[in-house]
Design an enzyme around this catalytic site. Structure first.
Site, mmCIF file in Angstrom:
data_model
loop_
_atom_site.group_PDB
_atom_site.id
_atom_site.type_symbol
_atom_site.label_atom_id
_atom_site.label_comp_id
_atom_site.label_asym_id
_atom_site.label_seq_id
_atom_site.Cartn_x
_atom_site.Cartn_y
_atom_site.Cartn_z
ATOM 1 N N SER A 222 0.123 3.785 -2.574
ATOM 2 C CA SER A 222 0.691 2.459 -1.764
ATOM 3 C C SER A 222 2.150 2.154 -1.875
ATOM 4 C CB SER A 222 -0.198 1.633 -2.048
ATOM 5 O OG SER A 222 -0.166 0.670 -0.810
ATOM 6 N N TRP B 10 -3.902 1.472 8.619
ATOM 7 C CA TRP B 10 -2.737 0.636 8.515
ATOM 8 C C TRP B 10 -1.693 1.585 8.154
ATOM 9 C CZ3 TRP B 10 -0.592 -3.592 9.920
ATOM 10 C CH2 TRP B 10 0.287 -4.089 9.153
ATOM 11 N N HIS C 123 -8.363 2.304 1.489
ATOM 12 C CA HIS C 123 -7.163 2.419 0.879
ATOM 13 C C HIS C 123 -7.166 2.045 -0.717
ATOM 14 C CE1 HIS C 123 -2.704 1.536 0.911
ATOM 15 N NE2 HIS C 123 -3.036 0.494 -0.123
HETATM 16 C C1 GCU Z 1 0.489 -3.734 2.224
HETATM 17 C C2 GCU Z 1 1.768 -3.217 2.858
HETATM 18 C C3 GCU Z 1 1.893 -1.630 2.565
HETATM 19 C C4 GCU Z 1 1.635 -1.164 1.250
HETATM 20 C C5 GCU Z 1 0.409 -1.809 0.754
HETATM 21 C C6 GCU Z 1 0.321 -1.646 -0.895
HETATM 22 O O1 GCU Z 1 -0.430 -3.536 2.822
HETATM 23 O O2 GCU Z 1 1.659 -3.572 4.420
HETATM 24 O O3 GCU Z 1 2.934 -0.856 3.273
HETATM 25 O O4 GCU Z 1 1.497 0.114 1.129
HETATM 26 O O5 GCU Z 1 0.217 -3.312 1.037
HETATM 27 O O6 GCU Z 1 1.152 -1.548 -1.531
HETATM 28 O O7 GCU Z 1 -0.949 -1.742 -1.295
#
Ligand code: GCU
Length: 441
Positions: A281, A372, A422
């Protein structure tokens, strides 16, 4: 679990969800939260592939002056510096070359973890000649007879969260408040031991003959809009010769990965030519930027890194530049936000970042329910790095067809999309281990 990262801690919505969502409801709350926040910003994410407007990607193999890049030498000498400079200027900010870390203090060492399978070390890595430091937790397979390749990555909640063992000290740094874990004063507690162990699969990695090194990203910069004031962008300013606004939090976290590498190069149990940087992420975004700047990382793994990570920015799908730069203004340089309404003016895209990894093995992974992060955009950016790998005589993904779930594709660039949300799952680590086996064994 990610709610605390999504919304400013002061926001009423953040606080409502943090106080009312049980762990089981968190994924639901997360989706709700994103939707509500997006709506509050007047932002409706596009999740319809047929509604992605046409876009043109810059060609990694044509210089800004319009010259084609036909050799490895031209790529390395002309185009790599040019692309790196473009990312610095428009997206992440400068990446200080140093100071390298040369002072390391082994704080504790044990061969008792995981029933004696692990040799563990917690090492304090000082920044240059300063008193600033990060604490690196290194696990090595106790049985290893020679130096081993190591996966290295930052963690979200402290070293003590990657494995439930009282030997690992709790972080004393600022952490995000989190009602699930009863964190209300930005300080962690005993109840958070091992809460991210599923994401790290330490035992699986050691059993496969690899080591794993991790550090808490908050050792570098607390992840909130004001975090730069106490993080390394401020404390290291005299040494990096950069003002805090000349780089972002992603750069600060990436810089920390390079300092971990400084240490790993000195550890006699580590095969420093085979250090694989991995991130999930936002920390996947940081890992990619670190690897783009630091050729010592011999393999690169992006797990669900999404917008500003592996996903193509020019595609309007899921998260956008407008959303990410207004929700997380501290991650990038200000200039990146100016492309929110005019992506066509952005002179780079993330396939060029993927291309900067060439010829090193690169793994890009997505998750089906993580729309997302735009899985198809992550796939396409890995795909469009292919011509640069070809310049080195290496096959990249080898296909422009997005594979079905849990059917990894590709050779030097590899991609999979797994079922589920995610996160980092054992399935992901199994693939990274077999990718490492293929290229390093
Ligand atoms: C949010 C953000 C993402 C990121 C994520 C994370 O969803 O919008 O860009 O990757 O957090 O780090 O868990």
């Amino acid at each position: 679990m990610f709610l605390q990262y999504l919304l400013p801690a002061q926001s009423g919505l953040h606080s409502f969800l943090m106080h009312n969502a049980t762990p089981i409801l968190l994924p639901v709350a997360l989706v709700l939260c994103l939707a509500l926040q997006a709506a509050a910003q007047g932002f409706v994410p596009n999740y319809d592939e047929s509604k992605v407007p046409p876009y043109t990607l810059p060609d990694p193999l044509i210089t800004r002056a319009g010259e084609p890049v036909r050799s490895v030498a031209a790529w390395k000498n002309k185009r790599v510096p040019e692309i790196a400079a473009l990312f610095s200027e428009h997206v992440y900010g400068s990446f200080p070359a140093g100071p390298r870390s040369t002072r390391f203090e082994v704080l504790r060492e044990s061969n008792q973890l995981l029933g004696g399978k692990a040799l563990a070390r917690q090492v304090r890595v000082y920044f240059g000649t300063t008193a600033g430091y990060m604490d690196v937790l290194l696990f090595l397979p106790a049985k290893a007879k020679k130096p081993v390749p190591v996966f290295v990555g930052l963690n979200f909640m402290g070293n003590h969260t990657v494995l439930n063992d009282p030997w690992i000290p709790l972080t004393t740094r600022w952490v995000s408040n989190n009602t699930t874990y009863h964190i209300t004063d930005n300080r962690t507690n005993e109840g958070t031991r091992g809460v991210q162990a599923d994401r790290w699969c330490v035992e699986m990695i050691l059993d496969a003959g690899y080591g794993v090194a991790t550090a808490y990203y908050g050792d570098l910069e607390p992840d909130h809009a004001e975090g730069w004031k106490t993080g390394i962008r401020t404390t290291m300013q005299p040494y990096t010769a950069l003002k805090p606004e000349q780089w972002g939090a992603l750069g600060a976290w990436g810089w920390g990965l390079s300092r971990m590498m400084d240490y790993l190069e000195t550890d006699k149990n580590v095969d420093a030519r085979k250090v694989m940087v991995m991130g999930h992420s936002r920390l996947g975004k940081a890992a990619l930027w670190a690897a783009a700047n630091d050729a010592r990382f011999a393999m690169v793994i992006s797990n669900n890194s999404g917008e500003g990570g592996a996903a193509l920015t020019h595609r309007n799908f899921g998260e956008t530049v407008g959303f990410i730069t207004s929700t997380f203004p501290h991650w990038f340089v200000k200039k990146f936000s100016t492309y929110a309404d005019d992506l066509s003016a952005l002179p780079v895209d993330q396939h060029m970042l993927m291309a900067l990894m060439a010829p090193r093995p690169l793994y890009v992974a997505s998750a089906q329910e993580d729309q997302w992060a735009d899985p198809h955009g992550e796939f396409l950016s890995a795909y469009h790095a292919g011509p640069v790998y070809a310049l080195f005589g290496k096959t990249g993904l080898g296909t422009d067809k997005m594979p079905a779930t849990e059917q990894p594709v590709g050779d030097f660039v590899r991609y999979h999309i797994r079922q589920g949300e995610h996160d980092v799952k054992p399935y992901d680590w199994q693939q990274y281990i077999s990718f490492a086996n293929k290229h390093f064994r």
